[in-house]
Design a protein around this motif. Structure first.
Motif, PDB file in Angstrom:
ATOM      1  N   ARG A   1       0.842  -1.213   0.000  1.00  9.76           N
ATOM      2  CA  ARG A   1       0.000   0.000   0.000  1.00  9.76           C
ATOM      3  C   ARG A   1       0.863   1.242   0.000  1.00  9.76           C
ATOM      4  O   ARG A   1       0.636   2.179  -0.778  1.00  9.76           O
ATOM      5  CB  ARG A   1      -0.925  -0.005   1.222  1.00  9.76           C
ATOM      6  N   GLN A   2       1.859   1.294   0.878  1.00  4.78           N
ATOM      7  CA  GLN A   2       2.719   2.465   0.958  1.00  4.78           C
ATOM      8  C   GLN A   2       3.520   2.674  -0.324  1.00  4.78           C
ATOM      9  O   GLN A   2       3.792   3.817  -0.712  1.00  4.78           O
ATOM     10  CB  GLN A   2       3.672   2.340   2.149  1.00  4.78           C
ATOM     11  N   ALA A   3       3.886   1.592  -0.975  1.00  9.18           N
ATOM     12  CA  ALA A   3       4.745   1.687  -2.160  1.00  9.18           C
ATOM     13  C   ALA A   3       3.989   2.021  -3.439  1.00  9.18           C
ATOM     14  O   ALA A   3       4.600   2.476  -4.406  1.00  9.18           O
ATOM     15  CB  ALA A   3       5.505   0.378  -2.350  1.00  9.18           C
ATOM     16  N   THR A   4       2.675   1.808  -3.451  1.00  9.55           N
ATOM     17  CA  THR A   4       1.920   1.976  -4.701  1.00  9.55           C
ATOM     18  C   THR A   4       0.875   3.083  -4.643  1.00  9.55           C
ATOM     19  O   THR A   4       0.175   3.312  -5.628  1.00  9.55           O
ATOM     20  CB  THR A   4       1.228   0.663  -5.081  1.00  9.55           C
ATOM     21  N   THR A   5       0.761   3.771  -3.505  1.00  7.50           N
ATOM     22  CA  THR A   5      -0.154   4.906  -3.389  1.00  7.50           C
ATOM     23  C   THR A   5       0.621   6.138  -2.941  1.00  7.50           C
ATOM     24  O   THR A   5       1.726   6.035  -2.427  1.00  7.50           O
ATOM     25  CB  THR A   5      -1.295   4.606  -2.401  1.00  7.50           C
ATOM     26  N   LEU A   6       0.034   7.290  -3.166  1.00  8.26           N
ATOM     27  CA  LEU A   6       0.683   8.547  -2.791  1.00  8.26           C
ATOM     28  C   LEU A   6       0.366   8.866  -1.339  1.00  8.26           C
ATOM     29  O   LEU A   6      -0.804   9.028  -0.970  1.00  8.26           O
ATOM     30  CB  LEU A   6       0.204   9.682  -3.695  1.00  8.26           C
TER      31      LEU A   6
ATOM     32  N   ALA B   1       0.266   4.566  -9.495  1.00  6.05           N
ATOM     33  CA  ALA B   1       1.190   3.439  -9.332  1.00  6.05           C
ATOM     34  C   ALA B   1       2.421   3.607 -10.218  1.00  6.05           C
ATOM     35  O   ALA B   1       3.540   3.252  -9.817  1.00  6.05           O
ATOM     36  CB  ALA B   1       0.475   2.131  -9.651  1.00  6.05           C
ATOM     37  N   GLU B   2       2.232   4.151 -11.408  1.00 11.27           N
ATOM     38  CA  GLU B   2       3.378   4.387 -12.289  1.00 11.27           C
ATOM     39  C   GLU B   2       4.308   5.425 -11.684  1.00 11.27           C
ATOM     40  O   GLU B   2       5.545   5.264 -11.699  1.00 11.27           O
ATOM     41  CB  GLU B   2       2.891   4.851 -13.664  1.00 11.27           C
ATOM     42  N   LEU B   3       3.735   6.478 -11.107  1.00 11.90           N
ATOM     43  CA  LEU B   3       4.540   7.526 -10.484  1.00 11.90           C
ATOM     44  C   LEU B   3       5.292   6.986  -9.280  1.00 11.90           C
ATOM     45  O   LEU B   3       6.509   7.188  -9.152  1.00 11.90           O
ATOM     46  CB  LEU B   3       3.634   8.691 -10.066  1.00 11.90           C
ATOM     47  N   THR B   4       4.593   6.315  -8.384  1.00 10.90           N
ATOM     48  CA  THR B   4       5.268   5.803  -7.194  1.00 10.90           C
ATOM     49  C   THR B   4       6.262   4.707  -7.546  1.00 10.90           C
ATOM     50  O   THR B   4       7.245   4.511  -6.816  1.00 10.90           O
ATOM     51  CB  THR B   4       4.249   5.271  -6.175  1.00 10.90           C
ATOM     52  N   GLY B   5       6.046   4.016  -8.641  1.00  8.90           N
ATOM     53  CA  GLY B   5       7.013   3.007  -9.075  1.00  8.90           C
ATOM     54  C   GLY B   5       8.337   3.608  -9.456  1.00  8.90           C
ATOM     55  O   GLY B   5       9.382   2.955  -9.354  1.00  8.90           O
ATOM     56  N   ARG B   6       8.321   4.861  -9.887  1.00  8.77           N
ATOM     57  CA  ARG B   6       9.570   5.560 -10.217  1.00  8.77           C
ATOM     58  C   ARG B   6      10.251   6.138  -8.987  1.00  8.77           C
ATOM     59  O   ARG B   6      11.420   6.521  -9.039  1.00  8.77           O
ATOM     60  CB  ARG B   6       9.296   6.690 -11.222  1.00  8.77           C
ATOM     61  N   PHE B   7       9.501   6.232  -7.871  1.00 16.22           N
ATOM     62  CA  PHE B   7      10.032   6.800  -6.635  1.00 16.22           C
ATOM     63  C   PHE B   7       9.676   5.907  -5.451  1.00 16.22           C
ATOM     64  O   PHE B   7       8.917   6.293  -4.569  1.00 16.22           O
ATOM     65  CB  PHE B   7       9.489   8.199  -6.412  1.00 16.22           C
TER      66      PHE B   7
END
Length: 411
Positions: A29-34, A400-406
């Motif tokens: 959850r923390q890794a895939t949401t803002l 998810a795409e954004l958080t995947g980069r960060f």
């Protein structure tokens, strides 16, 4: 059996797969949401390591050199390091690092300076005051007589003339400056002058800005307040917990208010983790981080305004933004629900001069992830889309795409 940090997750899964699944779900959850909650952040792996250390096993009621339990030699060392780092970081004479939370720190400050029935002047809950600033559901509202000050109806800024007038009229024993949803710097010097005029103690509840203070990105309450209460998470990036800072003249009163008056045994693993966080915050990298948090918040606030949200006070000086989403056709609770469905996590808050609730968000966590002003513009776009009726699944995929980069921990 000896268990290394690297093996801890495997050991948990082998022994308790149900709990392992829950923790894996939270990691995902923390890794895939803002994470835009203004009160949350990502600690460093070093802080997490201290939290999971053998000090979690140690009972250590009392203070270094005066414990009620044996075997505290390393607990004493850990707490002394935390105290020394905190006093150096904030330029203060005394630091009590034992409070379990920000609310515990405020309770200790009140216990050190006040008696039940005393009058206290603090920001009203409708304008951003915390539960410990006089809520009838909280110890503060039951034990003390609170008078609430507010903000100017047009600017949304603290009305210091009103604070002065209320102080003169009610002669409080203490004045509290601090808020959970005020996005601008407080004028601590103005509060100090008012407190001196009426003979009141000045308590700074710096739970939100203390991390910015540590990084030189916000003014410090230390030269002005008698006692400063704070959390060690939020922008400071430490473990969840609290602390109380003060001058030498209040040190004994504060310590006795924390233990034995309001708490029992110290959580020594958390104190060790606080020490790690204080050490991190003393470095130049944290200074750069704190200023970037503010730059990101200002950029995000401006972008949200451009998308039609009514940002209170017109912007922010800190990590924190509050806004009314009504121009987009929703209130705070509805906005939080739509955003959550799209993978954007934040909180609701009171809005001054109105019954409708707004939203509160912050940039500490996304800045820790490495995001900058270009990402703030994208977040505002996703934000407005979610509130404007965009497909939640599509927005969530973009999040998810954004958080995947960060990723939070670089993996």
């Amino acid at each position: 059996m000896s268990v290394t940090t690297e093996r801890a997750t495997d050991v948990l899964r082998a022994q308790d797969p149900q709990m392992a699944d829950i923790l894996d779900g939270e990691r995902q959850r923390q890794a895939t949401t803002l994470q835009l909650s203004a009160a949350e952040n990502f600690t460093s792996p070093a802080v997490l390591a201290a939290l999971g250390s053998p000090l979690a096993n140690k009972y250590a009621e009392g203070y270094p050199g005066a414990r009620h339990h044996g075997g505290c030699e390393y607990a004493d060392l850990a707490e002394r390091v935390a105290q020394e780092r905190a006093t150096a970081l904030f330029g203060v004479e005394h630091a009590n690092v034992q409070p379990h939370s920000g609310s515990s720190a405020v309770l200790a400050a009140y216990a050190a300076l006040l008696r039940p029935g005393d009058t206290v002047l603090a920001m009203g809950l409708a304008y951003g005051g915390h539960l410990t600033h006089g809520s009838p559901a909280n110890f503060s509202g039951r034990w003390f007589e609170f008078v609430g000050y507010g903000v100017d109806a047009e600017s949304g800024l603290v009305d210091y003339e009103q604070v002065q007038q209320l102080a003169r009229a009610h002669r409080p024993k203490a004045i509290v400056c601090g808020s959970i949803s005020y996005p601008r710097h407080l004028e601590y010097s103005a509060f100090r002058e008012i407190a001196d005029e009426v003979g009141a103690y000045l308590i700074a509840d710096a739970a939100h800005p203390i991390g910015l203070v540590a990084g030189g990105a916000a003014p410090s309450p230390v030269p002005y307040a008698d006692v400063i209460c704070a959390t060690t998470h939020k922008v400071l990036r430490g473990p969840r917990g609290g602390m109380v800072l003060c001058g030498a003249e209040f040190a004994e009163r504060v310590d006795r208010a924390v233990f034995p008056f309001t708490q029992g045994g110290a959580q020594m693993h958390t104190i060790a983790a606080k020490a790690v966080a204080f050490g991190e915050a003393a470095g130049p990298a944290f200074t750069r981080y704190a200023h970037k948090v503010v730059a990101n918040a200002r950029a995000l606030a401006a972008a949200l305004r451009a998308h039609g949200l009514a940002v209170t006070t017109g912007g922010t000086d800190t990590h924190l933004i509050t806004a009314d989403p009504a121009p987009l056709g929703v209130d705070g609770p509805a906005a939080r629900g739509r955003l959550a469905a799209a993978g954007i996590v934040l909180d609701t808050c009171a809005l001054p001069y109105g019954d409708q609730r707004g939203i509160r968000l912050g940039t500490a966590a996304v800045t820790t992830q490495g995001m900058g002003e270009p990402e703030m513009a994208l977040i505002a776009e996703l934000f407005a889309g979610a509130l404007g009726g965009a497909d939640a699944a599509g927005t969530r995929a973009a999040v998810a795409e954004l958080t995947g980069r960060f990723p939070p921990y670089g993996a």
